[in-house]
Motif scaffolding. Structure first.
Motif, PDB file in Angstrom:
ATOM      1  N   GLY A  76      18.562  -3.232   3.516  1.00 51.77           N
ATOM      2  CA  GLY A  76      18.297  -1.901   3.009  1.00 51.77           C
ATOM      3  C   GLY A  76      19.107  -0.784   3.904  1.00 51.77           C
ATOM      4  O   GLY A  76      19.214   0.191   3.765  1.00 51.77           O
ATOM      5  N   ARG A  77      20.131  -1.479   4.870  1.00 51.25           N
ATOM      6  CA  ARG A  77      20.919  -0.523   5.468  1.00 51.25           C
ATOM      7  C   ARG A  77      20.118   0.671   5.931  1.00 51.25           C
ATOM      8  O   ARG A  77      20.577   1.891   5.789  1.00 51.25           O
ATOM      9  CB  ARG A  77      22.084  -0.280   4.688  1.00 51.25           C
ATOM     10  N   PHE A  78      19.021   0.434   6.850  1.00 52.93           N
ATOM     11  CA  PHE A  78      18.178   1.665   7.276  1.00 52.93           C
ATOM     12  C   PHE A  78      18.741   2.301   8.476  1.00 52.93           C
ATOM     13  O   PHE A  78      19.127   1.489   9.250  1.00 52.93           O
ATOM     14  CB  PHE A  78      16.777   1.098   7.162  1.00 52.93           C
ATOM     15  N   ASP A  79      18.766   3.638   8.349  1.00 58.85           N
ATOM     16  CA  ASP A  79      18.990   4.202   9.879  1.00 58.85           C
ATOM     17  C   ASP A  79      17.804   4.184  10.855  1.00 58.85           C
ATOM     18  O   ASP A  79      18.182   4.125  11.974  1.00 58.85           O
ATOM     19  CB  ASP A  79      19.404   5.528   9.574  1.00 58.85           C
ATOM     20  N   LEU A  80      16.643   4.254  10.353  1.00 53.26           N
ATOM     21  CA  LEU A  80      15.605   4.139  11.169  1.00 53.26           C
ATOM     22  C   LEU A  80      14.462   3.328  10.759  1.00 53.26           C
ATOM     23  O   LEU A  80      13.998   3.466   9.588  1.00 53.26           O
ATOM     24  CB  LEU A  80      15.141   5.734  11.499  1.00 53.26           C
ATOM     25  N   VAL A  81      13.747   2.647  11.698  1.00 53.06           N
ATOM     26  CA  VAL A  81      12.396   2.042  11.327  1.00 53.06           C
ATOM     27  C   VAL A  81      11.186   2.675  11.854  1.00 53.06           C
ATOM     28  O   VAL A  81      11.393   3.074  13.324  1.00 53.06           O
ATOM     29  CB  VAL A  81      12.300   0.493  11.711  1.00 53.06           C
ATOM     30  N   HIS A  82      10.368   3.112  11.001  1.00 54.69           N
ATOM     31  CA  HIS A  82       9.130   3.825  11.624  1.00 54.69           C
ATOM     32  C   HIS A  82       7.862   2.614  11.597  1.00 54.69           C
ATOM     33  O   HIS A  82       7.575   2.509  10.464  1.00 54.69           O
ATOM     34  CB  HIS A  82       8.917   5.194  11.066  1.00 54.69           C
ATOM     35  N   VAL A  83       7.179   2.287  12.643  1.00 59.83           N
ATOM     36  CA  VAL A  83       6.110   1.405  12.772  1.00 59.83           C
ATOM     37  C   VAL A  83       4.902   1.951  12.832  1.00 59.83           C
ATOM     38  O   VAL A  83       4.729   2.912  13.792  1.00 59.83           O
ATOM     39  CB  VAL A  83       6.598   0.090  13.643  1.00 59.83           C
ATOM     40  N   HIS A  84       3.841   1.527  12.193  1.00 59.34           N
ATOM     41  CA  HIS A  84       2.475   2.078  12.399  1.00 59.34           C
ATOM     42  C   HIS A  84       1.518   1.001  12.447  1.00 59.34           C
ATOM     43  O   HIS A  84       1.552  -0.134  11.751  1.00 59.34           O
ATOM     44  CB  HIS A  84       1.998   2.869  11.220  1.00 59.34           C
ATOM     45  N   LEU A  85       0.525   0.960  13.505  1.00 61.31           N
ATOM     46  CA  LEU A  85      -0.330   0.122  13.815  1.00 61.31           C
ATOM     47  C   LEU A  85      -0.080  -1.080  14.421  1.00 61.31           C
ATOM     48  O   LEU A  85       1.371  -1.429  14.244  1.00 61.31           O
ATOM     49  CB  LEU A  85      -1.350  -0.267  12.366  1.00 61.31           C
ATOM     50  N   PHE A  86      -0.838  -1.544  15.368  1.00 63.83           N
ATOM     51  CA  PHE A  86      -0.539  -2.508  16.445  1.00 63.83           C
ATOM     52  C   PHE A  86       0.236  -3.868  15.914  1.00 63.83           C
ATOM     53  O   PHE A  86       1.458  -4.327  16.169  1.00 63.83           O
ATOM     54  CB  PHE A  86      -1.793  -3.136  17.083  1.00 63.83           C
ATOM     55  N   ARG A  87      -0.056  -4.483  14.732  1.00 65.04           N
ATOM     56  CA  ARG A  87       0.631  -5.806  14.366  1.00 65.04           C
ATOM     57  C   ARG A  87       2.131  -5.282  13.677  1.00 65.04           C
ATOM     58  O   ARG A  87       3.191  -5.958  14.249  1.00 65.04           O
ATOM     59  CB  ARG A  87      -0.102  -6.423  13.356  1.00 65.04           C
ATOM     60  N   ALA A  88       2.107  -4.172  13.212  1.00 60.80           N
ATOM     61  CA  ALA A  88       3.416  -3.701  12.508  1.00 60.80           C
ATOM     62  C   ALA A  88       4.312  -3.251  13.650  1.00 60.80           C
ATOM     63  O   ALA A  88       5.439  -3.222  13.817  1.00 60.80           O
ATOM     64  CB  ALA A  88       3.158  -2.545  11.535  1.00 60.80           C
ATOM     65  N   GLN A  89       3.562  -2.605  14.799  1.00 62.80           N
ATOM     66  CA  GLN A  89       4.482  -2.275  15.978  1.00 62.80           C
ATOM     67  C   GLN A  89       4.972  -3.513  16.720  1.00 62.80           C
ATOM     68  O   GLN A  89       6.172  -3.428  17.171  1.00 62.80           O
ATOM     69  CB  GLN A  89       3.561  -1.472  16.884  1.00 62.80           C
ATOM     70  N   VAL A  90       4.236  -4.594  16.749  1.00 58.25           N
ATOM     71  CA  VAL A  90       4.960  -5.763  17.340  1.00 58.25           C
ATOM     72  C   VAL A  90       5.972  -6.433  16.465  1.00 58.25           C
ATOM     73  O   VAL A  90       7.033  -6.443  17.010  1.00 58.25           O
ATOM     74  CB  VAL A  90       3.886  -6.708  17.612  1.00 58.25           C
ATOM     75  N   HIS A  91       5.549  -6.701  15.204  1.00 61.46           N
ATOM     76  CA  HIS A  91       6.592  -7.422  14.505  1.00 61.46           C
ATOM     77  C   HIS A  91       7.899  -6.549  13.899  1.00 61.46           C
ATOM     78  O   HIS A  91       8.987  -6.872  13.930  1.00 61.46           O
ATOM     79  CB  HIS A  91       5.895  -8.101  13.295  1.00 61.46           C
ATOM     80  N   GLY A  92       7.263  -5.195  13.417  1.00 65.04           N
ATOM     81  CA  GLY A  92       8.381  -4.159  12.956  1.00 65.04           C
ATOM     82  C   GLY A  92       9.269  -3.986  14.079  1.00 65.04           C
ATOM     83  O   GLY A  92      10.621  -4.020  13.799  1.00 65.04           O
ATOM     84  N   ARG A  93       9.258  -3.690  15.337  1.00 67.17           N
ATOM     85  CA  ARG A  93       9.893  -3.363  16.364  1.00 67.17           C
ATOM     86  C   ARG A  93      10.965  -4.579  16.670  1.00 67.17           C
ATOM     87  O   ARG A  93      12.068  -4.283  16.661  1.00 67.17           O
ATOM     88  CB  ARG A  93       9.608  -2.960  17.591  1.00 67.17           C
ATOM     89  N   LEU A  94      10.343  -5.720  16.702  1.00 63.53           N
ATOM     90  CA  LEU A  94      11.132  -6.820  16.920  1.00 63.53           C
ATOM     91  C   LEU A  94      12.091  -7.368  15.776  1.00 63.53           C
ATOM     92  O   LEU A  94      13.479  -7.459  16.043  1.00 63.53           O
ATOM     93  CB  LEU A  94      10.284  -8.160  17.004  1.00 63.53           C
ATOM     94  N   ALA A  95      11.499  -7.055  14.472  1.00 61.60           N
ATOM     95  CA  ALA A  95      12.501  -7.255  13.480  1.00 61.60           C
ATOM     96  C   ALA A  95      13.628  -6.333  13.422  1.00 61.60           C
ATOM     97  O   ALA A  95      14.695  -6.762  12.777  1.00 61.60           O
ATOM     98  CB  ALA A  95      11.789  -7.368  12.073  1.00 61.60           C
ATOM     99  N   ALA A  96      13.455  -4.967  13.536  1.00 64.39           N
ATOM    100  CA  ALA A  96      14.348  -3.956  13.622  1.00 64.39           C
ATOM    101  C   ALA A  96      15.449  -4.543  14.662  1.00 64.39           C
ATOM    102  O   ALA A  96      16.572  -3.868  14.445  1.00 64.39           O
ATOM    103  CB  ALA A  96      13.772  -2.773  13.826  1.00 64.39           C
ATOM    104  N   ARG A  97      15.015  -4.836  15.937  1.00 63.04           N
ATOM    105  CA  ARG A  97      16.158  -5.236  16.941  1.00 63.04           C
ATOM    106  C   ARG A  97      16.974  -6.204  16.190  1.00 63.04           C
ATOM    107  O   ARG A  97      18.227  -6.541  16.509  1.00 63.04           O
ATOM    108  CB  ARG A  97      15.409  -5.547  18.131  1.00 63.04           C
ATOM    109  N   LEU A  98      16.380  -7.310  15.811  1.00 68.62           N
ATOM    110  CA  LEU A  98      17.060  -8.434  15.317  1.00 68.62           C
ATOM    111  C   LEU A  98      18.132  -8.059  14.235  1.00 68.62           C
ATOM    112  O   LEU A  98      18.970  -8.479  13.833  1.00 68.62           O
ATOM    113  CB  LEU A  98      16.008  -9.717  14.673  1.00 68.62           C
ATOM    114  N   ALA A  99      17.754  -7.081  13.206  1.00 72.02           N
ATOM    115  CA  ALA A  99      18.397  -6.782  12.255  1.00 72.02           C
ATOM    116  C   ALA A  99      19.306  -5.774  12.434  1.00 72.02           C
ATOM    117  O   ALA A  99      20.293  -5.454  11.581  1.00 72.02           O
ATOM    118  CB  ALA A  99      17.417  -6.025  11.334  1.00 72.02           C
ATOM    119  N   GLY A 100      19.283  -5.249  13.703  1.00 74.47           N
ATOM    120  CA  GLY A 100      20.422  -4.107  14.126  1.00 74.47           C
ATOM    121  C   GLY A 100      20.135  -3.045  13.497  1.00 74.47           C
ATOM    122  O   GLY A 100      21.154  -2.087  13.347  1.00 74.47           O
TER     123      GLY A 100
END
Length: 376
Positions: A76-100
């Motif tokens: 998706g070539r996103f400029d920013l990821v915005h995460v909400h709620l605890f499970r998404a905060q854990v997995h979403g942040r990690l995925a965003a870092r792995l995806a660059g």
């Protein structure tokens, strides 16, 4: 700016509705990834024209779900990821870092003194996981000053926290007599009845049982309970035991919040611990008098910004007394929204978040060396 919101689920909850409103009012080009079930808010997002990506994560250790999320972010070539709620905060942040993905921001909706989305805050390892996940992001938005203080006590540095409250569609929630009539008719509530209501997920921590107990002390009053959840069957049993079946309506999950609020005369929230108190703010926007046990969104403002509201103990007699007092106030019939609502208008809130997005985008731009700037 292309923004991907990542959230655990998309049922009819406060955080989920906030994501929909942010997609509607933010200037960003937004899409949404939902880790688990889609829910009614997903349908609403699609109706709004917002792409919704179902990740289908089956549990916290579902690495295939994490891989799918990383692929979505990369593609998706996103400029920013915005995460909400605890499970998404854990997995979403990690995925965003792995995806660059260049930037990652979170909104903390649910950190209480005793519970984090139903998890006891004293559970071993929970704070360590929370703090480790937070370090994977760039910044975290707290929905109230109360929530920000809890985050600081959990070890999140103050300079990584900004308070941006939840927002409400004030104009949409404004009282309409025609909605009052039609919603009452649909629910089988007499047009001249006094209606005491509450809206929220039916879980034990929300203490809707205390509202039902209070209704037993309020003769000639109809109760309207809107929401669903694991405590629903227990509440139905309580209504039956108290002999309230003829005057308590358990309406289930509904998306017509303006209509159900218009149908009420007094709103009650008996939840003893809140991070913000979205249901209370929506009720105040609808011009309702409100009895509440906790609501940082009101408590952080002077009392005259939210007249016709009363803070009460989680006790049936106290709730019943507050309802009686509030219903007798002649000003209640005017159904005017409280002044505090202006502070929480979604347009203002979305603009504040857009500012946070832009600030993060500027943070990694190299400074212009002295002597090389200026206009041409």
């Amino acid at each position: 700016m292309r923004v991907l919101h990542v959230i655990t689920g998309l049922g009819a909850g406060g955080a989920e509705q906030q994501v929909r409103l942010l997609c509607r009012y933010s200037a960003a080009d937004s899409e949404v990834a939902v880790l688990t079930g889609r829910g009614v808010v997903a349908d609403g997002l699609v109706d709004d024209g917002v792409p919704v990506h179902a990740i289908g994560m089956r549990g916290n250790r579902d690495l295939r779900g994490l891989v799918r999320l990383v692929r979505l972010m990369r593609g998706g070539r996103f400029d920013l990821v915005h995460v909400h709620l605890f499970r998404a905060q854990v997995h979403g942040r990690l995925a965003a870092r792995l995806a660059g993905v260049p930037h990652v921001i979170a909104t903390e909706h649910s950190l209480g003194d005793r519970l984090l989305e139903g998890r006891p805050t004293g559970r071993p390892g929970l704070r360590a996981l929370y703090r480790a996940a937070e370090l994977l992001g760039d910044h975290t938005v707290a929905v109230s000053a109360t929530t920000a203080e809890r985050m600081r006590r959990w070890g999140v540095p103050a300079d990584r926290i900004t308070v941006v409250p939840n927002g409400v569609e004030a104009e949409r929630l404004a009282f309409r007599p025609d909605l009052r009539r039609s919603t009452r008719a649909e629910l089988g509530i007499p047009a001249d009845a006094r209606v005491v209501g509450t809206v929220g997920r039916l879980v034990p921590t929300k203490r809707v049982d205390a509202v039902v107990d209070a209704l037993a002390l309020l003769p000639e009053t109809v109760g309207l309970v809107v929401g669903t959840g694991p405590a629903e069957d227990e509440l139905r049993g309580q209504v039956a035991r108290l002999g309230l079946g003829g005057r308590v309506v358990l309406a289930g999950e509904r998306t017509d919040v303006p209509g159900v609020l218009a149908a009420m005369d007094v709103f009650v929230s008996a939840c003893p611990e809140e991070t913000y108190g979205l249901g209370v703010v929506e009720a105040v926007a609808a011009g309702l008098p409100v009895a509440y046990a906790a609501c940082p969104a009101l408590e952080e403002h002077p009392a005259d910004r939210a007249p016709r509201t009363r803070r009460v103990a989680v006790d049936a007699a106290a709730i019943a007394a507050a309802v009686t007092e509030l219903a007798a106030d002649p000003a209640a019939a005017a159904r005017e929204p409280a002044p505090v609502v202006e502070h929480y208008d979604i347009r203002r809130v979305a603009a504040r978040l857009d500012e946070e997005y832009a600030r993060l985008g500027r943070a990694d731009r190299p400074a212009v060396p002295a002597g090389e700037g200026g206009t041409r």
